[in-house]
Write a protein that holds these residues in place. Sequence first.
Motif, short mmCIF file in Angstrom:
data_model
loop_
_atom_site.label_atom_id
_atom_site.label_comp_id
_atom_site.label_asym_id
_atom_site.label_seq_id
_atom_site.Cartn_x
_atom_site.Cartn_y
_atom_site.Cartn_z
N MET A 275 -2.30 5.66 -4.79
CA MET A 275 -2.26 4.33 -4.21
C MET A 275 -3.22 4.25 -3.03
O MET A 275 -3.37 5.23 -2.29
CB MET A 275 -0.84 3.99 -3.73
CG MET A 275 0.15 3.78 -4.85
SD MET A 275 1.76 3.26 -4.22
CE MET A 275 1.43 1.58 -3.72
N GLU A 276 -3.81 3.09 -2.88
CA GLU A 276 -4.70 2.87 -1.74
C GLU A 276 -3.88 2.93 -0.46
O GLU A 276 -2.74 2.47 -0.41
CB GLU A 276 -5.38 1.52 -1.84
CG GLU A 276 -6.35 1.42 -2.98
CD GLU A 276 -6.99 0.03 -3.07
OE1 GLU A 276 -7.00 -0.69 -2.05
OE2 GLU A 276 -7.46 -0.31 -4.16
N ARG B 75 -0.99 -1.54 -4.60
CA ARG B 75 -2.42 -1.22 -4.71
C ARG B 75 -2.62 0.16 -5.32
O ARG B 75 -2.95 1.12 -4.64
CB ARG B 75 -3.08 -1.30 -3.34
CG ARG B 75 -3.09 -2.70 -2.73
CD ARG B 75 -3.89 -3.70 -3.58
NE ARG B 75 -5.23 -3.26 -3.78
CZ ARG B 75 -6.30 -3.77 -3.17
NH1 ARG B 75 -6.15 -4.77 -2.35
NH2 ARG B 75 -7.49 -3.29 -3.42
N PHE B 76 -2.42 0.25 -6.65
CA PHE B 76 -2.65 1.51 -7.35
C PHE B 76 -4.14 1.76 -7.50
O PHE B 76 -4.91 0.84 -7.71
CB PHE B 76 -1.96 1.51 -8.72
CG PHE B 76 -0.49 1.74 -8.64
CD1 PHE B 76 0.01 3.03 -8.49
CD2 PHE B 76 0.40 0.69 -8.66
CE1 PHE B 76 1.38 3.26 -8.38
CE2 PHE B 76 1.76 0.90 -8.56
CZ PHE B 76 2.25 2.19 -8.42
N ALA B 77 -4.51 3.02 -7.39
CA ALA B 77 -5.92 3.41 -7.47
C ALA B 77 -6.17 4.31 -8.68
O ALA B 77 -7.21 4.94 -8.78
CB ALA B 77 -6.34 4.13 -6.18
N GLY B 78 -5.22 4.36 -9.59
CA GLY B 78 -5.38 5.20 -10.78
C GLY B 78 -4.28 6.22 -10.89
O GLY B 78 -3.27 6.17 -10.19
N ILE C 132 -6.66 7.30 -0.14
CA ILE C 132 -5.53 7.14 -1.06
C ILE C 132 -4.41 8.12 -0.71
O ILE C 132 -4.60 9.09 0.01
CB ILE C 132 -5.95 7.34 -2.54
CG1 ILE C 132 -6.48 8.76 -2.76
CG2 ILE C 132 -6.95 6.31 -2.99
CD1 ILE C 132 -6.71 9.11 -4.20
N TYR D 58 0.84 -1.20 0.00
CA TYR D 58 0.00 0.00 0.00
C TYR D 58 0.88 1.25 0.00
O TYR D 58 2.11 1.18 0.07
CB TYR D 58 -0.90 0.00 1.24
CG TYR D 58 -1.93 -1.10 1.23
CD1 TYR D 58 -3.22 -0.86 0.73
CD2 TYR D 58 -1.63 -2.37 1.70
CE1 TYR D 58 -4.16 -1.87 0.72
CE2 TYR D 58 -2.58 -3.37 1.70
CZ TYR D 58 -3.84 -3.12 1.21
OH TYR D 58 -4.78 -4.12 1.19
N TYR D 59 0.21 2.39 -0.04
CA TYR D 59 0.89 3.70 -0.02
C TYR D 59 1.93 3.76 1.10
O TYR D 59 3.06 4.21 0.89
CB TYR D 59 -0.17 4.79 0.14
CG TYR D 59 0.37 6.16 0.44
CD1 TYR D 59 0.88 6.95 -0.59
CD2 TYR D 59 0.39 6.66 1.74
CE1 TYR D 59 1.38 8.21 -0.33
CE2 TYR D 59 0.88 7.92 2.01
CZ TYR D 59 1.38 8.69 0.98
OH TYR D 59 1.87 9.94 1.24
N TYR E 5 -9.20 12.85 -0.74
CA TYR E 5 -9.62 11.45 -0.64
C TYR E 5 -8.73 10.73 0.36
O TYR E 5 -7.65 10.25 0.01
CB TYR E 5 -9.53 10.77 -2.02
CG TYR E 5 -10.38 11.46 -3.06
CD1 TYR E 5 -11.76 11.29 -3.08
CD2 TYR E 5 -9.80 12.28 -4.02
CE1 TYR E 5 -12.55 11.92 -4.04
CE2 TYR E 5 -10.57 12.92 -4.99
CZ TYR E 5 -11.95 12.74 -4.98
OH TYR E 5 -12.72 13.36 -5.93
#
Length: 149
Positions: A142-143, A76-79, A116, A4-5, A113
């Motif tokens: 990243m999440e 865990r990429f979120a875009g 992320i 994760y991040y 957000y």
Amino acid sequence: MTRYYEDVEVGETIDCGSYEVTKEEIVEFAEKYDPQPFHLDEEAAKDSFLGGLVASGWQTACLCMRQNVDHMRDRRFAGARGVDDLRWIRPLRPGDTLSVETEFVAKEPNETYPAIGNVTLETIGRNQRDEPVISYRALGMMERREPIE
């Protein structure tokens, strides 16, 4: 292990492997997305300032993206929020092997957000002679393991 991040460190570098590009896929990509003569036709390309058939810069960027995705599946990429400083440094030619390396160069919480975090990744693609072909900074998300409150 899922990352994760919180798990990535600034300065972390990932070897995203390599890929050999073929004449056929250069032409196929160009026919669909970038139909300029130096991407489509070997004879026409010889008369261009490039001196021969070359991949579209957009194809080169897509190849880098694929290498990044394939070699960072544990993260865990979120875009993405965009790309900065995209440079096509030299052409990618049929038979060239594109090697991709990506470094995390910055990270910061996302105030809008909380689930992320923002990351900045610098990607460099090199040919088989270790010459830079493409470089860019991707602005990713990243999440977080635990959202900030």
